[in-house]
Design a protein around this motif. Structure first.
Motif, PDB file in Angstrom:
ATOM      1  N   GLN A 189      19.515-125.497  19.407  1.00 13.16           N
ATOM      2  CA  GLN A 189      20.805-124.971  18.949  1.00 13.16           C
ATOM      3  C   GLN A 189      21.450-124.058  19.977  1.00 13.16           C
ATOM      4  OE1 GLN A 189      20.283-123.088  15.074  1.00 13.16           O
ATOM      5  NE2 GLN A 189      21.375-124.788  14.099  1.00 13.16           N
ATOM      6  N   SER A 190      20.637-123.286  20.695  1.00 12.12           N
ATOM      7  CA  SER A 190      21.165-122.349  21.681  1.00 12.12           C
ATOM      8  C   SER A 190      21.491-123.023  23.007  1.00 12.12           C
ATOM      9  CB  SER A 190      20.164-121.217  21.919  1.00 12.12           C
ATOM     10  OG  SER A 190      19.005-121.711  22.599  1.00 12.12           O
ATOM     11  N   GLY A 191      21.189-124.319  23.134  1.00 11.94           N
ATOM     12  CA  GLY A 191      21.492-125.040  24.368  1.00 11.94           C
ATOM     13  C   GLY A 191      20.519-124.766  25.494  1.00 11.94           C
ATOM     14  N   LEU A 192      19.345-124.245  25.164  1.00 11.58           N
ATOM     15  CA  LEU A 192      18.374-123.893  26.198  1.00 11.58           C
ATOM     16  C   LEU A 192      17.743-125.129  26.831  1.00 11.58           C
ATOM     17  CD1 LEU A 192      16.933-121.465  27.563  1.00 11.58           C
ATOM     18  CD2 LEU A 192      15.158-121.687  25.802  1.00 11.58           C
ATOM     19  N   LEU A 193      17.422-126.133  25.997  1.00 11.54           N
ATOM     20  CA  LEU A 193      16.756-127.348  26.463  1.00 11.54           C
ATOM     21  C   LEU A 193      17.285-128.546  25.687  1.00 11.54           C
ATOM     22  CD1 LEU A 193      13.080-126.035  26.407  1.00 11.54           C
ATOM     23  CD2 LEU A 193      14.208-126.824  28.467  1.00 11.54           C
ATOM     24  N   SER A 194      17.153-129.721  26.284  1.00 12.48           N
ATOM     25  CA  SER A 194      17.457-130.955  25.560  1.00 12.48           C
ATOM     26  C   SER A 194      16.325-131.264  24.590  1.00 12.48           C
ATOM     27  CB  SER A 194      17.623-132.114  26.541  1.00 12.48           C
ATOM     28  OG  SER A 194      16.375-132.403  27.179  1.00 12.48           O
ATOM     29  N   ALA A 195      16.582-132.168  23.637  1.00 13.60           N
ATOM     30  CA  ALA A 195      15.531-132.578  22.701  1.00 13.60           C
ATOM     31  C   ALA A 195      14.361-133.193  23.455  1.00 13.60           C
ATOM     32  CB  ALA A 195      16.098-133.570  21.684  1.00 13.60           C
ATOM     33  N   GLU A 196      14.661-133.995  24.460  1.00  9.51           N
ATOM     34  CA  GLU A 196      13.605-134.638  25.249  1.00  9.51           C
ATOM     35  C   GLU A 196      12.716-133.604  25.931  1.00  9.51           C
ATOM     36  OE1 GLU A 196      13.078-137.726  29.050  1.00  9.51           O
ATOM     37  OE2 GLU A 196      15.072-137.029  28.434  1.00  9.51           O
ATOM     38  N   ASP A 197      13.323-132.581  26.498  1.00  9.96           N
ATOM     39  CA  ASP A 197      12.528-131.582  27.211  1.00  9.96           C
ATOM     40  C   ASP A 197      11.751-130.674  26.256  1.00  9.96           C
ATOM     41  OD1 ASP A 197      13.239-132.566  29.649  1.00  9.96           O
ATOM     42  OD2 ASP A 197      14.606-130.946  30.207  1.00  9.96           O
ATOM     43  N   ILE A 198      12.313-130.412  25.081  1.00 12.36           N
ATOM     44  CA  ILE A 198      11.570-129.624  24.084  1.00 12.36           C
ATOM     45  C   ILE A 198      10.316-130.380  23.669  1.00 12.36           C
ATOM     46  CG2 ILE A 198      11.610-128.745  21.712  1.00 12.36           C
ATOM     47  CD1 ILE A 198      14.590-128.085  22.169  1.00 12.36           C
ATOM     48  N   ASP A 199      10.453-131.672  23.399  1.00 12.86           N
ATOM     49  CA  ASP A 199       9.288-132.474  23.044  1.00 12.86           C
ATOM     50  C   ASP A 199       8.277-132.505  24.189  1.00 12.86           C
ATOM     51  OD1 ASP A 199      10.204-133.050  20.514  1.00 12.86           O
ATOM     52  OD2 ASP A 199      11.130-134.946  21.090  1.00 12.86           O
ATOM     53  N   LYS A 200       8.783-132.568  25.420  1.00 13.10           N
ATOM     54  CA  LYS A 200       7.896-132.628  26.585  1.00 13.10           C
ATOM     55  C   LYS A 200       7.071-131.351  26.715  1.00 13.10           C
ATOM     56  CE  LYS A 200       9.618-134.563  30.237  1.00 13.10           C
ATOM     57  NZ  LYS A 200      10.396-134.792  31.489  1.00 13.10           N
ATOM     58  N   VAL A 201       7.663-130.214  26.353  1.00 18.14           N
ATOM     59  CA  VAL A 201       6.921-128.954  26.389  1.00 18.14           C
ATOM     60  C   VAL A 201       5.662-129.061  25.530  1.00 18.14           C
ATOM     61  CG1 VAL A 201       6.980-126.529  25.637  1.00 18.14           C
ATOM     62  CG2 VAL A 201       8.896-127.475  26.923  1.00 18.14           C
ATOM     63  N   CYS A 202       5.766-129.806  24.424  1.00 19.58           N
ATOM     64  CA  CYS A 202       4.611-129.961  23.534  1.00 19.58           C
ATOM     65  C   CYS A 202       3.645-131.030  24.023  1.00 19.58           C
ATOM     66  CB  CYS A 202       5.085-130.280  22.124  1.00 19.58           C
ATOM     67  SG  CYS A 202       5.821-128.868  21.280  1.00 19.58           S
ATOM     68  N   TYR A 203       4.137-132.264  24.306  1.00 22.14           N
ATOM     69  CA  TYR A 203       3.180-133.329  24.615  1.00 22.14           C
ATOM     70  C   TYR A 203       2.632-133.261  26.031  1.00 22.14           C
ATOM     71  CZ  TYR A 203       7.110-136.183  26.531  1.00 22.14           C
ATOM     72  OH  TYR A 203       8.196-136.655  27.243  1.00 22.14           O
ATOM     73  N   ASP A 204       3.323-132.571  26.946  1.00 22.88           N
ATOM     74  CA  ASP A 204       2.772-132.382  28.286  1.00 22.88           C
ATOM     75  C   ASP A 204       2.384-130.928  28.559  1.00 22.88           C
ATOM     76  OD1 ASP A 204       2.687-134.944  29.252  1.00 22.88           O
ATOM     77  OD2 ASP A 204       4.659-134.894  30.197  1.00 22.88           O
ATOM     78  N   GLY A 205       2.506-130.069  27.553  1.00 24.01           N
ATOM     79  CA  GLY A 205       2.165-128.661  27.718  1.00 24.01           C
ATOM     80  C   GLY A 205       1.155-128.195  26.700  1.00 24.01           C
ATOM     81  N   LEU A 206       1.649-127.837  25.523  1.00 24.34           N
ATOM     82  CA  LEU A 206       0.755-127.350  24.478  1.00 24.34           C
ATOM     83  C   LEU A 206      -0.161-128.439  23.951  1.00 24.34           C
ATOM     84  CD1 LEU A 206       3.222-125.136  22.383  1.00 24.34           C
ATOM     85  CD2 LEU A 206       1.421-124.344  23.930  1.00 24.34           C
ATOM     86  N   GLY A 207       0.353-129.665  23.808  1.00 24.19           N
ATOM     87  CA  GLY A 207      -0.386-130.737  23.165  1.00 24.19           C
ATOM     88  C   GLY A 207      -1.751-131.028  23.771  1.00 24.19           C
TER      89      GLY A 207
END
Length: 298
Positions: A189-207
């Protein structure tokens, strides 16, 4: 399939014979596919496991001589109350009845049951064949020995149970999941990241990390123990939360959802979403197989 794979005789109940036929057909084809791909759990061949599954349109016949019941009706309070009342009328005193409820607490639909002290929530995670967690949540009147017996059963069939000490809306997994979705929503909502990059933070980061260790163990390992972590990073974490977190609850609003869906339509249009679900399940199957091979604590 999980219970049948563990050697138990399983009876499926539904008032619709056609639904039972579809269920048996799906179980048969799924077991054969898993056997072919080397993903089948438990003992015996696909055919042997399938022979352990029967069906009935009579609830009394289905529950005859049973010791454990897993209710799997939709997440509707009126329906669950009705189903549990029907089950309550035909079971013996020592039968355990567990609900697959993902949010509704057991006290909301078992209060008037005669066997309520043998009733609880045992919430599996979709798809349970490859995601082993089961959230076990007692009603205020559930006997401790019922919780203990159900936990032992879940471990025996190869699931990974967690036992909540008391009822709580959302149980455990959804509370953690909602916290993650909240921040994902707020960042989008704040325009910080795209949906694709938010998901990537999880599946290539936290996940990848959380596939083997949880958030508290992560803290413990990222410093010289969790106490040291708190001494080093707690104030910084508070500062980040004060500056960036929004007050809860976060509303998952349709206008924002429409923007996110517009992004997904480029790679995952709605008419292809079932294909993506199959892709997800295949990846989860591969991960489950890998974790089994290497051992969680090796």
């Amino acid at each position: 399939m999980i219970f049948a794979g563990a050697g138990y005789s399983v009876c499926l109940f539904d008032v619709d014979p056609a639904q039972l036929e579809r269920a048996k057909s799906n179980i048969s084809s799924t077991l054969q596919r898993y056997e072919k791909d080397g993903l089948m759990r438990g003992t015996g061949t696909a055919i042997e496991q399938f022979t352990r599954v029967s069906t009935s349109t009579s609830l009394e016949e289905c529950l005859n001589s049973t010791f454990y019941v897993q209710e799997c009706v939709p997440e509707n309070l009126e329906l669950k109350t009705k189903v549990f009342s029907q089950i309550d009328n035909v079971i013996g005193d020592n039968v355990i009845v567990a609900s697959s409820s993902s949010c509704l607490v057991a006290s909301s639909f078992t209060e008037k049951c005669n066997h309520r002290d043998h009733m609880l929530v045992a919430h599996p995670i979709n798809p349970p064949y490859f995601i082993p967690l089961v959230e076990m949540v007692p009603a205020p009147w559930t006997k401790p020995e019922v919780m203990a017996t159900t936990r032992t059963l879940m471990e025996e069939i190869g699931q990974s149970p967690v036992s909540l000490k008391r009822e709580c809306p959302g149980f455990a997994l959804n509370r953690l999941q909602y916290a993650c979705i909240n921040e994902a929503w707020n960042m989008y909502q704040s325009g910080l990241l795209s949906a694709e990059d938010i998901d990537k933070v999880c599946y290539d980061g936290l996940g990848p990390r959380y596939a083997f260790i949880g958030p508290l163990e992560t803290m413990h390992l990222n410093a010289d123990g969790i106490v040291d972590y708190c001494k080093r990073y707690a104030e910084g974490a508070v500062d980040v939360q004060k500056k960036t977190f929004k007050p809860i609850p976060t509303l998952y609003d349709v206008p924002t959802a429409e923007k996110i869906q517009a992004e997904y339509n480029n790679t995952m249009p709605l008419d292809k979403i079932q294909n993506k679900r199959l892709w997800r399940d295949n990846r989860l199957a591969a991960l489950a197989k890998l974790k089994k091979e290497i051992g969680k604590n090796d």
